[in-house]
Scaffold this motif. Structure first.
Motif, PDB file in Angstrom:
ATOM      1  N   VAL A   1       0.728  -0.919  -0.048  1.00 56.89           N
ATOM      2  CA  VAL A   1       0.050  -0.048  -0.115  1.00 56.89           C
ATOM      3  C   VAL A   1       0.866   1.301  -0.131  1.00 56.89           C
ATOM      4  CG1 VAL A   1      -1.874   1.367   1.273  1.00 56.89           C
ATOM      5  CG2 VAL A   1      -1.720  -1.131   1.236  1.00 56.89           C
ATOM      6  N   ARG A   2       0.936   2.066  -0.823  1.00 58.98           N
ATOM      7  CA  ARG A   2       1.451   3.322  -1.090  1.00 58.98           C
ATOM      8  C   ARG A   2       0.911   4.497  -0.669  1.00 58.98           C
ATOM      9  NH1 ARG A   2       6.107   2.794  -4.112  1.00 58.98           N
ATOM     10  NH2 ARG A   2       6.371   0.883  -5.414  1.00 58.98           N
ATOM     11  N   LEU A   3       1.581   5.219   0.075  1.00 56.44           N
ATOM     12  CA  LEU A   3       0.695   6.424   0.671  1.00 56.44           C
ATOM     13  C   LEU A   3       1.006   7.753  -0.337  1.00 56.44           C
ATOM     14  CD1 LEU A   3       2.507   6.809   4.301  1.00 56.44           C
ATOM     15  CD2 LEU A   3       0.136   6.168   3.676  1.00 56.44           C
ATOM     16  N   TYR A   4       1.715   7.517  -1.478  1.00 55.98           N
ATOM     17  CA  TYR A   4       1.819   8.624  -2.422  1.00 55.98           C
ATOM     18  C   TYR A   4       1.757   7.737  -4.013  1.00 55.98           C
ATOM     19  CZ  TYR A   4       6.368   6.165  -2.307  1.00 55.98           C
ATOM     20  OH  TYR A   4       7.556   5.202  -2.207  1.00 55.98           O
ATOM     21  N   THR A   5       1.521   8.634  -4.799  1.00 55.49           N
ATOM     22  CA  THR A   5       1.737   8.387  -6.377  1.00 55.49           C
ATOM     23  C   THR A   5       2.223   9.137  -7.103  1.00 55.49           C
ATOM     24  OG1 THR A   5      -0.373   9.845  -6.474  1.00 55.49           O
ATOM     25  CG2 THR A   5      -0.827   7.395  -6.129  1.00 55.49           C
ATOM     26  N   THR A   6       2.951   9.998  -6.609  1.00 56.32           N
ATOM     27  CA  THR A   6       3.998  10.993  -7.316  1.00 56.32           C
ATOM     28  C   THR A   6       5.016  11.389  -6.350  1.00 56.32           C
ATOM     29  OG1 THR A   6       2.968  13.290  -6.247  1.00 56.32           O
ATOM     30  CG2 THR A   6       1.930  12.517  -8.171  1.00 56.32           C
ATOM     31  N   ASN A   7       6.235  11.795  -7.258  1.00 54.97           N
ATOM     32  CA  ASN A   7       7.344  12.063  -6.489  1.00 54.97           C
ATOM     33  C   ASN A   7       7.292  13.326  -5.349  1.00 54.97           C
ATOM     34  OD1 ASN A   7       8.883  10.206  -7.859  1.00 54.97           O
ATOM     35  ND2 ASN A   7       9.619  11.707  -9.324  1.00 54.97           N
ATOM     36  N   ALA A   8       6.363  13.972  -5.604  1.00 56.14           N
ATOM     37  CA  ALA A   8       6.159  15.346  -4.522  1.00 56.14           C
ATOM     38  C   ALA A   8       5.532  14.770  -3.469  1.00 56.14           C
ATOM     39  CB  ALA A   8       5.366  16.450  -5.369  1.00 56.14           C
ATOM     40  N   GLU A   9       4.673  13.852  -3.517  1.00 53.80           N
ATOM     41  CA  GLU A   9       3.958  13.193  -2.303  1.00 53.80           C
ATOM     42  C   GLU A   9       4.994  12.463  -1.658  1.00 53.80           C
ATOM     43  OE1 GLU A   9       0.693  11.238  -4.054  1.00 53.80           O
ATOM     44  OE2 GLU A   9      -0.665  12.785  -3.896  1.00 53.80           O
ATOM     45  N   ARG A  10       5.675  11.605  -2.338  1.00 53.40           N
ATOM     46  CA  ARG A  10       6.815  10.831  -1.609  1.00 53.40           C
ATOM     47  C   ARG A  10       7.708  11.805  -0.831  1.00 53.40           C
ATOM     48  NH1 ARG A  10      10.855   7.456  -5.399  1.00 53.40           N
ATOM     49  NH2 ARG A  10      11.500   9.631  -5.871  1.00 53.40           N
ATOM     50  N   GLU A  11       8.133  12.847  -1.491  1.00 50.85           N
ATOM     51  CA  GLU A  11       8.853  13.716  -0.593  1.00 50.85           C
ATOM     52  C   GLU A  11       8.170  14.216   0.403  1.00 50.85           C
ATOM     53  OE1 GLU A  11      12.307  16.161   0.078  1.00 50.85           O
ATOM     54  OE2 GLU A  11      12.024  14.451  -1.110  1.00 50.85           O
ATOM     55  N   LYS A  12       7.019  14.655   0.470  1.00 53.89           N
ATOM     56  CA  LYS A  12       6.112  15.341   1.591  1.00 53.89           C
ATOM     57  C   LYS A  12       6.011  14.202   2.643  1.00 53.89           C
ATOM     58  CE  LYS A  12       1.625  15.397   1.833  1.00 53.89           C
ATOM     59  NZ  LYS A  12       0.299  15.290   1.658  1.00 53.89           N
ATOM     60  N   TYR A  13       5.639  12.819   2.312  1.00 54.18           N
ATOM     61  CA  TYR A  13       5.656  11.896   3.345  1.00 54.18           C
ATOM     62  C   TYR A  13       7.068  11.449   4.262  1.00 54.18           C
ATOM     63  CZ  TYR A  13       0.591  11.117   2.540  1.00 54.18           C
ATOM     64  OH  TYR A  13      -0.964  11.580   2.431  1.00 54.18           O
ATOM     65  N   GLY A  14       8.064  11.690   3.125  1.00 54.45           N
ATOM     66  CA  GLY A  14       9.298  11.577   3.989  1.00 54.45           C
ATOM     67  C   GLY A  14       9.548  12.601   4.780  1.00 54.45           C
ATOM     68  N   LEU A  15       9.294  13.600   4.505  1.00 56.68           N
ATOM     69  CA  LEU A  15       9.710  14.819   5.448  1.00 56.68           C
ATOM     70  C   LEU A  15       8.908  14.804   6.791  1.00 56.68           C
ATOM     71  CD1 LEU A  15       9.809  17.886   2.740  1.00 56.68           C
ATOM     72  CD2 LEU A  15      11.874  16.787   4.014  1.00 56.68           C
ATOM     73  N   LEU A  16       7.735  14.313   6.507  1.00 56.45           N
ATOM     74  CA  LEU A  16       6.520  14.150   7.801  1.00 56.45           C
ATOM     75  C   LEU A  16       7.020  13.189   8.714  1.00 56.45           C
ATOM     76  CD1 LEU A  16       3.182  14.657   6.185  1.00 56.45           C
ATOM     77  CD2 LEU A  16       4.342  16.502   7.495  1.00 56.45           C
ATOM     78  N   ALA A  17       7.649  12.183   7.787  1.00 57.41           N
ATOM     79  CA  ALA A  17       8.155  10.999   8.789  1.00 57.41           C
ATOM     80  C   ALA A  17       9.303  11.366   9.640  1.00 57.41           C
ATOM     81  CB  ALA A  17       8.441   9.833   8.014  1.00 57.41           C
TER      82      ALA A  17
END
Length: 214
Positions: free
Chosen positions: A11-27
């Protein structure tokens, strides 16, 4: 016919690179808060010394401030962030609100360089009062100067019992809760000026007695 759910599929929290970056920062922000909580508890239990705690705490607070700038659009406040992710970390929250290590907030140690510290602290008082007189009101203008003042002020033996100490820490918390460009109201600025001038007078009264001795 509805597609069957594949339980083995990631299950992915993101579908784009921008979303992946956002969740990485939040983590990363989440991890900093957790680390700060463990550090605060370890310090209270004497599991780490003050000399180990201070630089570690300063580093985490610095990392926190950097991360908040990067996730500003997704994190209106640290309180909301912690509520969203059900984080029960009161010690970390308090440290973030104060903005300086506990060794600064509660310091009562006097050292051999008291004369030098008096000069530095006096200059920091003057710098801060001048900033208010120049009508500086924004957080990013006042917070760094006040933090430096509180840090130098906290070096003195007995400062933990001075009324000015709690007043200045209270203003640090107020400024910490504001956005960088947000400004104090004129009423707040007037009260802050009064509190700082009172702390300045109290500082010198204390130095003339036993509390300020080296």
């Amino acid at each position: 016919m509805a597609a069957r759910l594949n339980l083995d599929e990631e299950v992915r929290l993101y579908t784009t690179n921008a979303e992946r970056e956002k969740y990485g920062l939040l983590a990363t922000l989440f991890g900093i808060v957790v680390a700060l909580e463990y550090l605060e508890r370890a310090y209270v239990r004497d599991s780490v010394s003050a000399s180990e705690y201070s630089p570690a705490c300063t580093r985490l607070l610095s990392q926190y401030k950097t991360m908040v700038k990067l996730v500003n659009d997704d994190v209106p406040s640290i309180e909301q962030f912690m509520a969203r992710y059900r984080m029960d970390h009161p010690a970390a929250l308090h440290r973030i609100q104060v903005g300086v290590p506990a060794t600064v907030e509660h310091s009562s140690e006097a050292g051999p360089e008291t004369a030098k510290w008096v000069a530095e602290t006096t200059q920091n008082f003057i710098t801060f009062v001048d900033a208010l007189k120049l009508r500086m009101r924004a957080k990013d203008q006042l917070h760094p100067i006040l933090q430096e003042l509180v840090t130098s002020y906290a070096r003195f033996k007995g400062s933990k019992d001075w009324e000015g100490r709690s007043k200045m820490v209270g203003w640090l918390i107020t400024l910490n809760g504001m956005k960088a460009s947000e400004e104090l109201t004129e009423e707040q600025a007037r009260q802050l000026s009064f509190d700082i001038e009172h702390a300045y007078a109290e500082f010198f009264r204390s130095l003339s007695g036993k509390d300020g001795g080296s």
